[in-house]
Every structure is written in C-alpha cells, then in structure tokens.
Design a protein around this motif. Structure first.
Motif, PDB file in Angstrom:
ATOM      1  N   GLU A 237       0.813  -1.209   0.000  1.00 42.56           N
ATOM      2  CA  GLU A 237       0.000   0.000   0.000  1.00 42.56           C
ATOM      3  C   GLU A 237       0.851   1.267   0.000  1.00 42.56           C
ATOM      4  O   GLU A 237       0.330   2.373  -0.098  1.00 42.56           O
ATOM      5  CB  GLU A 237      -0.924  -0.016   1.217  1.00 42.56           C
ATOM      6  N   ARG A 238       2.183   1.091   0.185  1.00 40.13           N
ATOM      7  CA  ARG A 238       3.126   2.215   0.158  1.00 40.13           C
ATOM      8  C   ARG A 238       2.741   3.301   1.156  1.00 40.13           C
ATOM      9  O   ARG A 238       2.652   4.475   0.837  1.00 40.13           O
ATOM     10  CB  ARG A 238       3.179   2.834  -1.251  1.00 40.13           C
ATOM     11  N   ARG A 239       2.544   2.878   2.423  1.00 37.66           N
ATOM     12  CA  ARG A 239       2.159   3.859   3.428  1.00 37.66           C
ATOM     13  C   ARG A 239       3.271   4.001   4.458  1.00 37.66           C
ATOM     14  O   ARG A 239       3.355   3.249   5.412  1.00 37.66           O
ATOM     15  CB  ARG A 239       0.866   3.453   4.131  1.00 37.66           C
ATOM     16  N   GLY A 240       4.126   4.964   4.264  1.00 39.17           N
ATOM     17  CA  GLY A 240       5.137   5.308   5.253  1.00 39.17           C
ATOM     18  C   GLY A 240       6.145   4.226   5.541  1.00 39.17           C
ATOM     19  O   GLY A 240       6.579   4.067   6.671  1.00 39.17           O
ATOM     20  N   VAL A 241       6.526   3.453   4.552  1.00 37.10           N
ATOM     21  CA  VAL A 241       7.490   2.383   4.753  1.00 37.10           C
ATOM     22  C   VAL A 241       8.897   2.903   4.503  1.00 37.10           C
ATOM     23  O   VAL A 241       9.138   3.606   3.523  1.00 37.10           O
ATOM     24  CB  VAL A 241       7.198   1.201   3.804  1.00 37.10           C
ATOM     25  N   PRO A 242       9.860   2.595   5.369  1.00 38.70           N
ATOM     26  CA  PRO A 242      11.233   3.014   5.139  1.00 38.70           C
ATOM     27  C   PRO A 242      11.784   2.385   3.869  1.00 38.70           C
ATOM     28  O   PRO A 242      11.227   1.418   3.346  1.00 38.70           O
ATOM     29  CB  PRO A 242      11.973   2.480   6.377  1.00 38.70           C
ATOM     30  N   PRO A 243      12.895   2.898   3.336  1.00 37.26           N
ATOM     31  CA  PRO A 243      13.500   2.306   2.145  1.00 37.26           C
ATOM     32  C   PRO A 243      13.774   0.825   2.351  1.00 37.26           C
ATOM     33  O   PRO A 243      14.148   0.393   3.431  1.00 37.26           O
ATOM     34  CB  PRO A 243      14.811   3.094   1.996  1.00 37.26           C
ATOM     35  N   GLU A 244      13.552   0.036   1.284  1.00 36.32           N
ATOM     36  CA  GLU A 244      13.674  -1.409   1.416  1.00 36.32           C
ATOM     37  C   GLU A 244      15.066  -1.846   1.853  1.00 36.32           C
ATOM     38  O   GLU A 244      15.224  -2.834   2.548  1.00 36.32           O
ATOM     39  CB  GLU A 244      13.304  -2.074   0.088  1.00 36.32           C
ATOM     40  N   GLU A 245      16.108  -1.091   1.453  1.00 39.42           N
ATOM     41  CA  GLU A 245      17.449  -1.517   1.812  1.00 39.42           C
ATOM     42  C   GLU A 245      17.713  -1.360   3.311  1.00 39.42           C
ATOM     43  O   GLU A 245      18.661  -1.918   3.835  1.00 39.42           O
ATOM     44  CB  GLU A 245      18.501  -0.727   1.024  1.00 39.42           C
ATOM     45  N   ARG A 246      16.851  -0.625   4.038  1.00 41.51           N
ATOM     46  CA  ARG A 246      17.010  -0.454   5.473  1.00 41.51           C
ATOM     47  C   ARG A 246      16.055  -1.348   6.260  1.00 41.51           C
ATOM     48  O   ARG A 246      15.993  -1.249   7.478  1.00 41.51           O
ATOM     49  CB  ARG A 246      16.782   1.005   5.871  1.00 41.51           C
ATOM     50  N   THR A 247      15.280  -2.171   5.597  1.00 39.63           N
ATOM     51  CA  THR A 247      14.326  -3.056   6.256  1.00 39.63           C
ATOM     52  C   THR A 247      14.521  -4.479   5.745  1.00 39.63           C
ATOM     53  O   THR A 247      14.653  -4.693   4.549  1.00 39.63           O
ATOM     54  CB  THR A 247      12.880  -2.611   5.968  1.00 39.63           C
TER      55      THR A 247
END
Length: 254
Positions: free
Chosen positions: A84-94
């Motif tokens: 849903e792209r709601r306030g997710v940190p960058p993928e490389e940091r998660t």
C-alpha cells in the motif's frame, strides 16, 4: 511465564495500531523516553528488532544509520503495508529476520532497540543472545516489554497485549541467561492507550503522575542493558586439598 491474553482482548496488528491516532501518540511518547536513554547517536549504527520502525525516527533524523529487522511474526503486516506504500522506510534499510539468527556481522551495531519482539522466555533468550552477538562490546540495548502487573490488560487493544509480560525478577533471569545485565530502567503508559494517548500532553501528564503516585505500575517497561562480560568467564575453583597437600611431607617406605 504467564502468557495467556485476557479473554476480551482484541489487539490490533502493529501496522494498524501505529496508523491510528492513539498509536501515533504512543510512538511519540516512547520516542521521548528513548531519547532520554540515548540523546545523541550521530554517526552511530542502530538496529531495531521486532517492529521498531515507528521508533527509529528518534535518531534517524539526527544522522544515525538505522536498520529495521522485522521478525517473521510481523511479516504479513509489513508486506501489506509495503504494497500500500504507506510510510514504509526504504527497502534496503528493512529486512525480515528469524529470531534464532540475525543476518549481520558480529559487533556490527552501536545500539539495538527491541520492541514487539519477545513472545516467551525461551524465544526471548534466543533472540537476546542473537542480538548480543551483533552488538559491540561497549554497545547498549533497550527492551520495551509489557509489565506483568496489568500491563497487557490495560493495553489489550494494542499489539503489546500479544507479547510476553515480565516482572523485574523474570526479566533479570532472562537477561542473565542471555549474558546481559540491566543498566537503567524507565516505564511508560500508566493509562490505556485509548485514554492516555488522546494527545501528547495528556500522555506526558499521565505518565508523570503515574511515576509519582504508582511507581512500578506502568504498562510498559523500558530497560537498558549491556553485555555481562563476567558471565562468560567463570572463575576457577581451587581444590580444597591444595592447602593441605602443601603441609604433607612424603615419607619413603612408609
């Protein structure tokens, strides 16, 4: 450990809770307490384990390098949030991780935050040992866990209701098995989130009053721990016969 949830509890998923008004205020209150523990982490590396994304912003804005390691228990909620792209940190940091093994080098992080991470004593010891491996020898770790004395009952509509609750003694025992020991303590959320997190000012006032009127009864325990360097170096045990053997003179042909 008593881990049975209250029968009437209907806790929200972590993503749903922190997208609500009460969840946002709760995160803001806890970020204040975390900044009291660690006010300045510029140029340092911080690992959040469990579901720590709402809290890492306390230091990310100051220039700390933050990584979020999401446990498998929260994987579906995070996947839905990413879609849903709601306030997710960058993928490389998660990243998604297993509690038995954190995919990082030894001594990789200066600070570690564990929140929404502990499910029972056995899993807690396993995860804390894994976290201790990737924590530097002079690093520090903060745990946010429910209080056994009514913590989950008061927060039954939040994700904290699903987690392992601890007394001081039970948490000290778990930390000893994980070769860690307590440095500092704090507590938060003396009122249920629905009443105490209607605004930041109300939450701050209720927590201050709670610490004065009923210390030790906050819904959440915040505990800062460090590595126990003596736990892996047992002291040698001297033989009881050593002192006596020095006094005995061998006699030939006795």
């Amino acid at each position: 450990m008593h881990n049975v949830m209250p029968p009437a509890a209907t806790p929200m998923a972590v993503t749903t809770f922190y997208q609500s008004h009460e969840g946002a205020v709760c995160a803001a209150l806890l970020r204040e307490r975390l900044q009291w523990f660690w006010p300045d982490l510029r140029q340092q590396t911080v690992l959040g384990v469990g579901y720590a994304q709402p809290y890492l912003g306390a230091w990310q804005e100051q220039g700390a390098g933050c990584v979020s390691a999401v446990l498998a228990a929260h994987a579906s909620a995070v996947m839905t949030q990413q879609k849903e792209r709601r306030g997710v940190p960058p993928e490389e940091r998660t990243c998604l991780v297993d509690a038995r093994h954190l995919p990082f080098d030894d001594d990789a992080f200066d600070r570690i935050l564990l929140v929404h991470a502990l499910q029972d004593e056995e899993q807690a010891v396993t995860l804390l040992r894994a976290a201790g491996r990737v924590l530097r020898d002079d690093g520090r770790m903060v745990l946010i866990v429910p209080n056994r004395f009514g913590g989950r009952l008061r927060q039954r509509a939040t994700p904290f209701a699903r987690e392992a609750a601890f007394t001081r003694g039970s948490l000290r025992r778990v930390l000893a098995h994980a070769m860690l020991h307590v440095e500092r303590r704090d507590e938060a959320l003396f009122l249920p989130a629905a009443q105490g997190c209607t605004s930041l000012q109300r939450g701050q006032a209720s927590d201050i009053a709670g610490k004065v009127l009923s210390p030790g009864l906050g819904s959440l325990r915040l505990v800062e721990v460090v590595k126990d360097v003596h736990s892996v170096r047992p002291l040698p045990v001297a033989s009881r016969k050593a002192w006596f053997s020095k006094m005995v003179v061998p006699v030939q042909d006795a």
